[in-house]
Design an enzyme around this catalytic site. Structure first.
Site, PDB file in Angstrom:
ATOM      1  N   LYS A  27      18.336  52.043  54.210  1.00  0.00           N
ATOM      2  CA  LYS A  27      18.511  52.012  52.760  1.00  0.00           C
ATOM      3  C   LYS A  27      17.631  53.087  52.098  1.00  0.00           C
ATOM      4  CE  LYS A  27      20.979  48.542  54.149  1.00  0.00           C
ATOM      5  NZ  LYS A  27      20.551  47.151  54.145  1.00  0.00           N
ATOM      6  N   ARG A  70      12.720  55.576  76.223  1.00  0.00           N
ATOM      7  CA  ARG A  70      12.660  54.204  75.728  1.00  0.00           C
ATOM      8  C   ARG A  70      11.219  53.739  75.497  1.00  0.00           C
ATOM      9  NH1 ARG A  70      13.742  50.436  79.086  1.00  0.00           N
ATOM     10  NH2 ARG A  70      15.320  51.568  80.271  1.00  0.00           N
ATOM     11  N   TYR A 104      19.006  38.683  53.067  1.00  0.00           N
ATOM     12  CA  TYR A 104      20.161  39.525  53.415  1.00  0.00           C
ATOM     13  C   TYR A 104      21.093  38.692  54.311  1.00  0.00           C
ATOM     14  CZ  TYR A 104      22.800  42.946  56.066  1.00  0.00           C
ATOM     15  OH  TYR A 104      23.813  43.622  56.695  1.00  0.00           O
ATOM     16  N   ASP A 114      10.535  41.042  53.830  1.00  0.00           N
ATOM     17  CA  ASP A 114      11.479  42.154  53.865  1.00  0.00           C
ATOM     18  C   ASP A 114      11.264  42.957  52.584  1.00  0.00           C
ATOM     19  OD1 ASP A 114      13.780  43.783  53.610  1.00  0.00           O
ATOM     20  OD2 ASP A 114      14.931  42.428  54.908  1.00  0.00           O
TER      21      ASP A 114
HETATM   22  C1  LIG Z   1      20.629  46.035  55.096  1.00  0.00           C
HETATM   23  C2  LIG Z   1      19.534  45.069  55.122  1.00  0.00           C
HETATM   24  C3  LIG Z   1      19.030  44.569  56.333  1.00  0.00           C
HETATM   25  C4  LIG Z   1      19.649  44.923  57.674  1.00  0.00           C
HETATM   26  O1  LIG Z   1      19.403  46.245  57.983  1.00  0.00           O
HETATM   27  P1  LIG Z   1      20.371  47.148  58.923  1.00  0.00           P
HETATM   28  O2  LIG Z   1      19.688  48.456  58.927  1.00  0.00           O
HETATM   29  O3  LIG Z   1      21.720  47.143  58.287  1.00  0.00           O
HETATM   30  O4  LIG Z   1      20.398  46.488  60.264  1.00  0.00           O
HETATM   31  C5  LIG Z   1      17.953  43.715  56.293  1.00  0.00           C
HETATM   32  N1  LIG Z   1      17.392  43.360  55.118  1.00  0.00           N
HETATM   33  C6  LIG Z   1      17.847  43.810  53.929  1.00  0.00           C
HETATM   34  C7  LIG Z   1      17.189  43.365  52.669  1.00  0.00           C
HETATM   35  C8  LIG Z   1      18.935  44.670  53.899  1.00  0.00           C
HETATM   36  O5  LIG Z   1      19.400  45.087  52.714  1.00  0.00           O
END
Ligand SMILES: *Cc1c(COP(=O)(O)O)cnc(C)c1O
Length: 413
Positions: free
Chosen positions: A225, A81, A135, A200
């Site tokens: 992603k 951790r 998101y 983001d």
């Molecule tokens: C999917 C997504 C998230 C969240 O990410 P996870 O890996 O699903 O927790 C945050 N921001 C954007 C723009 C996303 O597309």
């Protein structure tokens, strides 16, 4: 000069060279620079949860050091951790690609965002200023105040006026999920003053945009992603300065949202092809956006000025029919995989956002979000074309609901 000195000079020369390396080179080499000297080619996967040591006094000192400042431990991590060498390779590589001092990886994008909010809360900075759309789950986390934060939603122009003494964070997405609305990050960073700005960067990836160079302090990714890129790993990461990274590591250690080493390995592997994947998928997306914009069954197309592999479009007909009509394209939430995915944000990715808030931020009930992959563009178009269903007939008088001609590709989202 002795051997150690020679080694130092070599290391210095390598550092200078590293600073000049292009993104495509960093994608393949960052986080792997030590491998050849060890006689390795593929990075090792370290699955240890614990690390033996016969010197518990030395371990105690290292634990104290981490507790005091969150700096990466010298030597083995003590316990999984606290850190992991395979995950650290991914962090090093992502920091290089984003042009930041450090990066801290988490079990998911939401775990990464949660850690940022917890860092701010712990400093008594509970107020967040944010711009919609975000998101869906990020919106929900802020709106519901699940971590004790309070959010003020503003237009980009209203950021400076919304700041308070207890504002710890300004949060934006550009291009935004799902409308692909774009923001001037440099202008927003200026409006934030000394308050940390989080962008983001999941949709753009460092291939198309490096927000840190525009004054953004915290660059967030859902690494699930594009960074992973194959739909088989869930992860999140924050690229930032080392000062903030230390606080994030302390929160990660205490709250446990760590990334699994196998996921770290897959992400490092994914980064190697990131520039190639993003450019190829973007070329497909630009072509599909052009064809959708010229199609009479489509009322509006959103495709970023920046480019990228995401398209949002609105249809005259029933968006659910389009989802049920695809055969090659995968009808699924998420994005950034090698295959093309389509989903209906109002039903799925942004379902958790209040319907009125959703519509106000431009997420219409007729909007579909397409994550374009690496298939042949003609095959994709054939599938999409068929899924759009019977046409409404084509004529020059077609207009969008807002009265705009629909032949042009909207870039303002
Ligand atoms: C999917 C997504 C998230 C969240 O990410 P996870 O890996 O699903 O927790 C945050 N921001 C954007 C723009 C996303 O597309």
């Amino acid at each position: 000069m002795d051997v150690d000195d020679a080694y130092d000079v070599m290391a210095d020369a390598t550092d200078v060279m590293d600073d000049a390396r292009a993104l495509a080179t960093e994608a393949v080499h960052a986080g792997r620079d030590d491998l050849a000297r060890q006689g390795l080619h593929a990075p090792p996967i370290d699955l240890s949860t614990t690390y033996p040591s016969y010197d518990s006094r030395a371990e105690a000192a290292r634990i104290d050091a981490f507790a005091a400042n969150g700096a990466t431990l010298e030597g083995p991590p003590v316990y999984g951790r606290l850190g992991n060498p395979t995950v650290a390779r991914f962090e090093t590589a992502l920091a290089r690609l984003e042009g930041t001092e450090s990066a801290v990886a988490f079990a998911s994008g939401m775990a990464a965002l949660s850690a940022v909010l917890l860092v701010r809360n712990a400093m008594g900075l509970r107020h967040v200023v944010a711009v919609r759309p975000l998101y869906g789950c990020s919106d929900h986390l802020l709106t519901a105040g699940l971590l004790g934060t309070e959010v003020t939603w503003v237009d980009p122009g209203g950021i400076a006026d919304a700041l308070r003494p207890d504002t710890g964070l300004v949060m934006v997405e550009s291009p935004a999920n799902p409308t692909l609305a774009e923001l001037d990050l440099r202008a927003i960073a200026h409006a934030c003053g000394t308050v940390a700005l989080l962008a983001d960067n999941t949709f753009a990836t460092p291939v198309l945009q490096r927000p840190a160079g525009q004054g953004v302090r915290l660059v967030l990714h859902s690494a699930t992603k594009y960074l992973g890129g194959h739909g088989d790993v869930m992860a999140g990461v924050v690229a930032c300065d080392e000062e903030f990274a230390r606080r994030l590591r302390q929160v990660r250690f205490a709250t446990g949202g760590v990334l699994h080493p196998l996921a770290g390995y897959l992400l490092l592997r994914g980064l190697a092809t990131l520039p190639v994947r993003v450019r190829a998928a973007s070329a497909n997306a630009a072509e599909l956006a052009r064809r959708l914009a010229a199609d009479p069954r489509v009322t509006r197309v959103h495709y970023p000025r920046l480019g990228g592999a995401m398209i949002a479009f609105e249809v005259f007909g029933d968006p659910h029919q389009v989802i049920s009509g695809v055969r090659l394209i995968t009808p699924a939430v998420s994005l950034g995989s090698v295959d093309t995915l389509i989903q209906h944000p109002a039903s799925i990715s942004h379902r958790i956002v209040d319907a009125e808030d959703r519509r106000m931020s431009g997420v219409s009930d007729r909007l579909l979000r397409l994550s374009v992959g690496l298939e042949d563009v003609e095959d994709l178009w054939r599938d999409l074309e068929r899924a759009l269903g019977p046409g409404r007939g084509s004529g020059p008088a077609r207009r969008t609901a807002s009265g705009r001609p629909n032949r042009s590709v909207s870039t303002e989202g």
